[in-house]
Design a protein around this motif. Structure first.
Motif, PDB file in Angstrom:
ATOM      1  N   PHE A 169      22.088  16.037  -3.172  1.00  0.00           N
ATOM      2  CA  PHE A 169      21.957  15.450  -1.834  1.00  0.00           C
ATOM      3  C   PHE A 169      23.067  14.404  -1.704  1.00  0.00           C
ATOM      4  N   SER A 170      24.185  14.819  -1.167  1.00  0.00           N
ATOM      5  CA  SER A 170      25.402  13.990  -1.220  1.00  0.00           C
ATOM      6  C   SER A 170      25.455  12.933  -0.124  1.00  0.00           C
ATOM      7  N   SER A 171      24.651  13.092   0.928  1.00  0.00           N
ATOM      8  CA  SER A 171      24.687  12.120   2.022  1.00  0.00           C
ATOM      9  C   SER A 171      23.604  11.069   1.799  1.00  0.00           C
ATOM     10  N   VAL A 172      23.999   9.837   1.422  1.00  0.00           N
ATOM     11  CA  VAL A 172      23.047   8.770   1.097  1.00  0.00           C
ATOM     12  C   VAL A 172      22.616   8.066   2.364  1.00  0.00           C
ATOM     13  N   ILE A 173      21.295   7.948   2.549  1.00  0.00           N
ATOM     14  CA  ILE A 173      20.729   7.204   3.683  1.00  0.00           C
ATOM     15  C   ILE A 173      20.362   5.794   3.237  1.00  0.00           C
ATOM     16  N   THR A 174      19.652   5.677   2.116  1.00  0.00           N
ATOM     17  CA  THR A 174      19.276   4.388   1.533  1.00  0.00           C
ATOM     18  C   THR A 174      19.405   4.497   0.026  1.00  0.00           C
ATOM     19  N   ASN A 175      19.847   3.389  -0.617  1.00  0.00           N
ATOM     20  CA  ASN A 175      19.980   3.407  -2.080  1.00  0.00           C
ATOM     21  C   ASN A 175      19.800   1.998  -2.617  1.00  0.00           C
ATOM     22  N   GLU A 176      18.572   1.436  -2.408  1.00  0.00           N
ATOM     23  CA  GLU A 176      18.269   0.113  -2.913  1.00  0.00           C
ATOM     24  C   GLU A 176      18.096   0.173  -4.435  1.00  0.00           C
ATOM     25  N   GLY A 177      18.712  -0.729  -5.128  1.00  0.00           N
ATOM     26  CA  GLY A 177      18.663  -0.754  -6.576  1.00  0.00           C
ATOM     27  C   GLY A 177      19.728   0.099  -7.232  1.00  0.00           C
ATOM     28  N   GLY A 204      19.990   3.220  -7.867  1.00  0.00           N
ATOM     29  CA  GLY A 204      19.543   4.153  -8.897  1.00  0.00           C
ATOM     30  C   GLY A 204      19.966   5.594  -8.642  1.00  0.00           C
ATOM     31  N   TYR A 205      20.244   5.963  -7.374  1.00  0.00           N
ATOM     32  CA  TYR A 205      20.587   7.345  -7.050  1.00  0.00           C
ATOM     33  C   TYR A 205      22.088   7.544  -7.091  1.00  0.00           C
ATOM     34  N   ASN A 206      22.517   8.679  -7.701  1.00  0.00           N
ATOM     35  CA  ASN A 206      23.944   9.022  -7.802  1.00  0.00           C
ATOM     36  C   ASN A 206      24.219  10.210  -6.889  1.00  0.00           C
ATOM     37  N   PRO A 207      24.908  10.028  -5.761  1.00  0.00           N
ATOM     38  CA  PRO A 207      25.135  11.131  -4.809  1.00  0.00           C
ATOM     39  C   PRO A 207      26.124  12.183  -5.320  1.00  0.00           C
ATOM     40  N   SER A 208      26.845  11.880  -6.388  1.00  0.00           N
ATOM     41  CA  SER A 208      27.818  12.863  -6.886  1.00  0.00           C
ATOM     42  C   SER A 208      27.156  13.962  -7.721  1.00  0.00           C
ATOM     43  N   ASN A 209      26.017  13.638  -8.378  1.00  0.00           N
ATOM     44  CA  ASN A 209      25.346  14.670  -9.182  1.00  0.00           C
ATOM     45  C   ASN A 209      23.894  14.906  -8.766  1.00  0.00           C
ATOM     46  N   GLY A 210      23.358  14.129  -7.792  1.00  0.00           N
ATOM     47  CA  GLY A 210      22.010  14.340  -7.286  1.00  0.00           C
ATOM     48  C   GLY A 210      20.912  13.824  -8.191  1.00  0.00           C
ATOM     49  N   ILE A 211      21.219  12.926  -9.158  1.00  0.00           N
ATOM     50  CA  ILE A 211      20.236  12.451 -10.133  1.00  0.00           C
ATOM     51  C   ILE A 211      19.912  10.984  -9.856  1.00  0.00           C
ATOM     52  N   PHE A 212      18.567  10.678  -9.863  1.00  0.00           N
ATOM     53  CA  PHE A 212      18.121   9.296  -9.760  1.00  0.00           C
ATOM     54  C   PHE A 212      17.799   8.796 -11.164  1.00  0.00           C
ATOM     55  N   THR A 218       4.881   7.731 -13.385  1.00  0.00           N
ATOM     56  CA  THR A 218       5.083   6.493 -14.142  1.00  0.00           C
ATOM     57  C   THR A 218       6.236   6.726 -15.102  1.00  0.00           C
ATOM     58  N   ILE A 219       7.332   6.021 -14.893  1.00  0.00           N
ATOM     59  CA  ILE A 219       8.540   6.279 -15.680  1.00  0.00           C
ATOM     60  C   ILE A 219       9.063   4.982 -16.279  1.00  0.00           C
ATOM     61  N   GLU A 220       9.897   5.136 -17.280  1.00  0.00           N
ATOM     62  CA  GLU A 220      10.521   4.003 -17.963  1.00  0.00           C
ATOM     63  C   GLU A 220      11.939   3.797 -17.448  1.00  0.00           C
ATOM     64  N   LYS A 221      12.458   2.638 -17.753  1.00  0.00           N
ATOM     65  CA  LYS A 221      13.840   2.340 -17.359  1.00  0.00           C
ATOM     66  C   LYS A 221      14.786   3.346 -18.022  1.00  0.00           C
ATOM     67  N   GLY A 222      15.684   3.919 -17.233  1.00  0.00           N
ATOM     68  CA  GLY A 222      16.646   4.890 -17.752  1.00  0.00           C
ATOM     69  C   GLY A 222      16.209   6.327 -17.614  1.00  0.00           C
ATOM     70  N   ASP A 223      14.925   6.603 -17.243  1.00  0.00           N
ATOM     71  CA  ASP A 223      14.492   7.985 -17.027  1.00  0.00           C
ATOM     72  C   ASP A 223      15.194   8.575 -15.808  1.00  0.00           C
ATOM     73  N   ALA A 224      15.403   9.904 -15.848  1.00  0.00           N
ATOM     74  CA  ALA A 224      16.154  10.581 -14.784  1.00  0.00           C
ATOM     75  C   ALA A 224      15.238  11.545 -14.044  1.00  0.00           C
ATOM     76  N   VAL A 225      15.381  11.565 -12.703  1.00  0.00           N
ATOM     77  CA  VAL A 225      14.600  12.450 -11.836  1.00  0.00           C
ATOM     78  C   VAL A 225      15.574  13.135 -10.888  1.00  0.00           C
ATOM     79  N   TRP A 226      15.400  14.475 -10.719  1.00  0.00           N
ATOM     80  CA  TRP A 226      16.264  15.207  -9.802  1.00  0.00           C
ATOM     81  C   TRP A 226      15.536  16.455  -9.310  1.00  0.00           C
TER      82      TRP A 226
END
Length: 403
Positions: free
Chosen positions: A301-309, A311-319, A372-380
């Motif tokens: 999802f390359s078009s970013v609407i909001t990205n507080e913090g 955490g989301y990378n629009p180049s590879n689609g991974i949070f 419930t995730i830990e710091k550094g976990d990846a979601v896509w």
């Protein structure tokens, strides 16, 4: 032997039919013409006799030839008969062997038949005994059934009495349990309000201390640790008090466990806030254009609407979670025209929920998950099956935020 007999027979016939009384017992084919002593009449008669003799001889010769031919046919017939006899003898020998084999087989079958008859007789006797035993068992079962029915009637009568007493007891117990549940619920709400008040007071004091003090960062850290310890001690004390009050009820223990979990989450969030966790973490992104051939890998999802913090990378689609906690993720994958698409929300490569957009005209495939995730976990969002996706005005989107 038979050839010699045929030869003698032919020789006898030739000698016999070649003998002539009219030619002075000599085997001649003509008669002398010296008959001067006889009269002409006798000569005529004699000539006639000679002619008749000649005719008879010719007939005899013809008969001899016919007989020879018949003898030859007889010889051939005898040879054929001899061949047939040999063949018949061979077949008779074969038949004799087969008869012997059949006799032996018959003897074997008779022995087996006798054994089968003995086995059948023994089986018949066994069945007779089984029938007798079965009848005895049936009689015994009938006696036991009558005894069981009698005992069952008595037991059922006793059970009915005990069930009545038990029903009364259960009603009293249920009433008492409801009263206990109400008191415990009230206790929990009161303790929770007191804890919330204490926590709010502590947080306000902490904020006041942070805004009004000009201490160094080390002093601030010590102050935060002190306040955190104070809050933790209050929470632990409250939890121990609550456990002591409700440890007799299983239902209340489950309720306490839920409350404890909520408090633990609250304490973790508070600890993260005290240690500089970002206050706001959330993102929303969409694809920029439709794709009718997408069939593998990560949906970017390359078009970013909001990205507080951040955490989301629009180049590879991974949070990538900037901090641990409870997150909510939402995805909607719109199907391409009359195509079907399946996609998954994955955590560190493990599928958590699935979406499906069917082969209708631009069908929607939304789904949401709380993780419930830990710091550094990846979601896509990962491809599962099907082909293509549609997008117009940010309709195929991926979002997530920290609770």
């Amino acid at each position: 032997m038979w050839q010699r007999l045929v030869f003698l027979l032919l020789y006898f016939l030739i000698q016999t039919y070649g003998y002539s009384e009219l030619t002075d017992k000599s085997n001649n084919s003509s008669t002398p013409l010296d008959i001067s002593d006889h009269d002409s009449k006798n000569n005529d008669v004699f000539r006639q006799l000679l002619n008749q003799e000649t005719i008879i001889r010719m007939s005899l010769v013809k008969n001899v030839h016919t007989l020879s031919k018949d003898m030859l046919d007889l010889k051939k017939s005898m040879e054929t008969l001899e061949s047939f006899k040999r063949k018949t003898d061979s077949e008779m020998a074969t038949l004799k062997k087969e008869v012997d084999n059949l006799k032996r087989e018959n003897q074997r079958l008779e022995l087996e038949n006798r054994r089968y008859e003995e086995t059948f007789n023994a089986t018949t006797e066994n069945f007779t005994k089984i029938d007798e035993n079965f009848q005895q068992v049936v009689d015994q079962l009938e006696e036991k059934r009558e005894s069981f029915e009698t005992n069952t009637s008595e037991v059922l009568a006793n059970l009915k009495v005990e069930v009545r007493y038990l029903s009364v007891t259960l009603l009293d117990l249920n009433k008492h349990t409801l009263e206990i549940d109400k008191r415990i619920s009230d206790k929990i709400q009161e303790k929770y309000k007191q804890l919330s008040l204490r926590l709010n007071t502590s947080v306000e004091n902490l904020n006041n201390d942070i805004m009004t003090t000009n201490k160094s960062m080390s002093d601030l850290k010590d102050s935060q640790n002190s306040i955190e310890n104070f809050i933790t001690m209050n929470i632990n004390k409250t939890l121990e008090d609550m456990r002591a009050e409700v440890k007799q009820s299983k239902y209340d223990q489950l309720q306490l466990s839920s409350t404890v979990s909520s408090l633990e989450v609250f304490r973790m969030n508070l600890t993260n806030n005290l240690h500089g966790r970002p206050k706001n973490v959330g993102f929303s992104a969409s694809v920029t254009s439709p794709n009718s051939s997408w069939n593998s890998g990560t949906l970017v999802f390359s078009s970013v609407i909001t990205n507080e913090g951040k955490g989301y990378n629009p180049s590879n689609g991974i949070f990538t979670a900037p901090t641990g906690g409870v997150y909510v993720f939402f995805v909607n994958v719109q199907s391409y025209y009359r195509k079907t698409i399946y996609a998954d929300i994955v955590l560190n490569g493990s599928t958590k929920v699935k979406t499906m957009a069917h082969s209708n005209y631009n069908d929607a495939g939304p789904n949401m998950v709380v993780l419930t995730i830990e710091k550094g976990d990846a979601v896509w969002v990962r491809y599962s099956s099907g082909q293509g996706y549609y997008s117009s005005g940010s309709i195929t989107t991926f979002s997530g935020f920290l609770i």
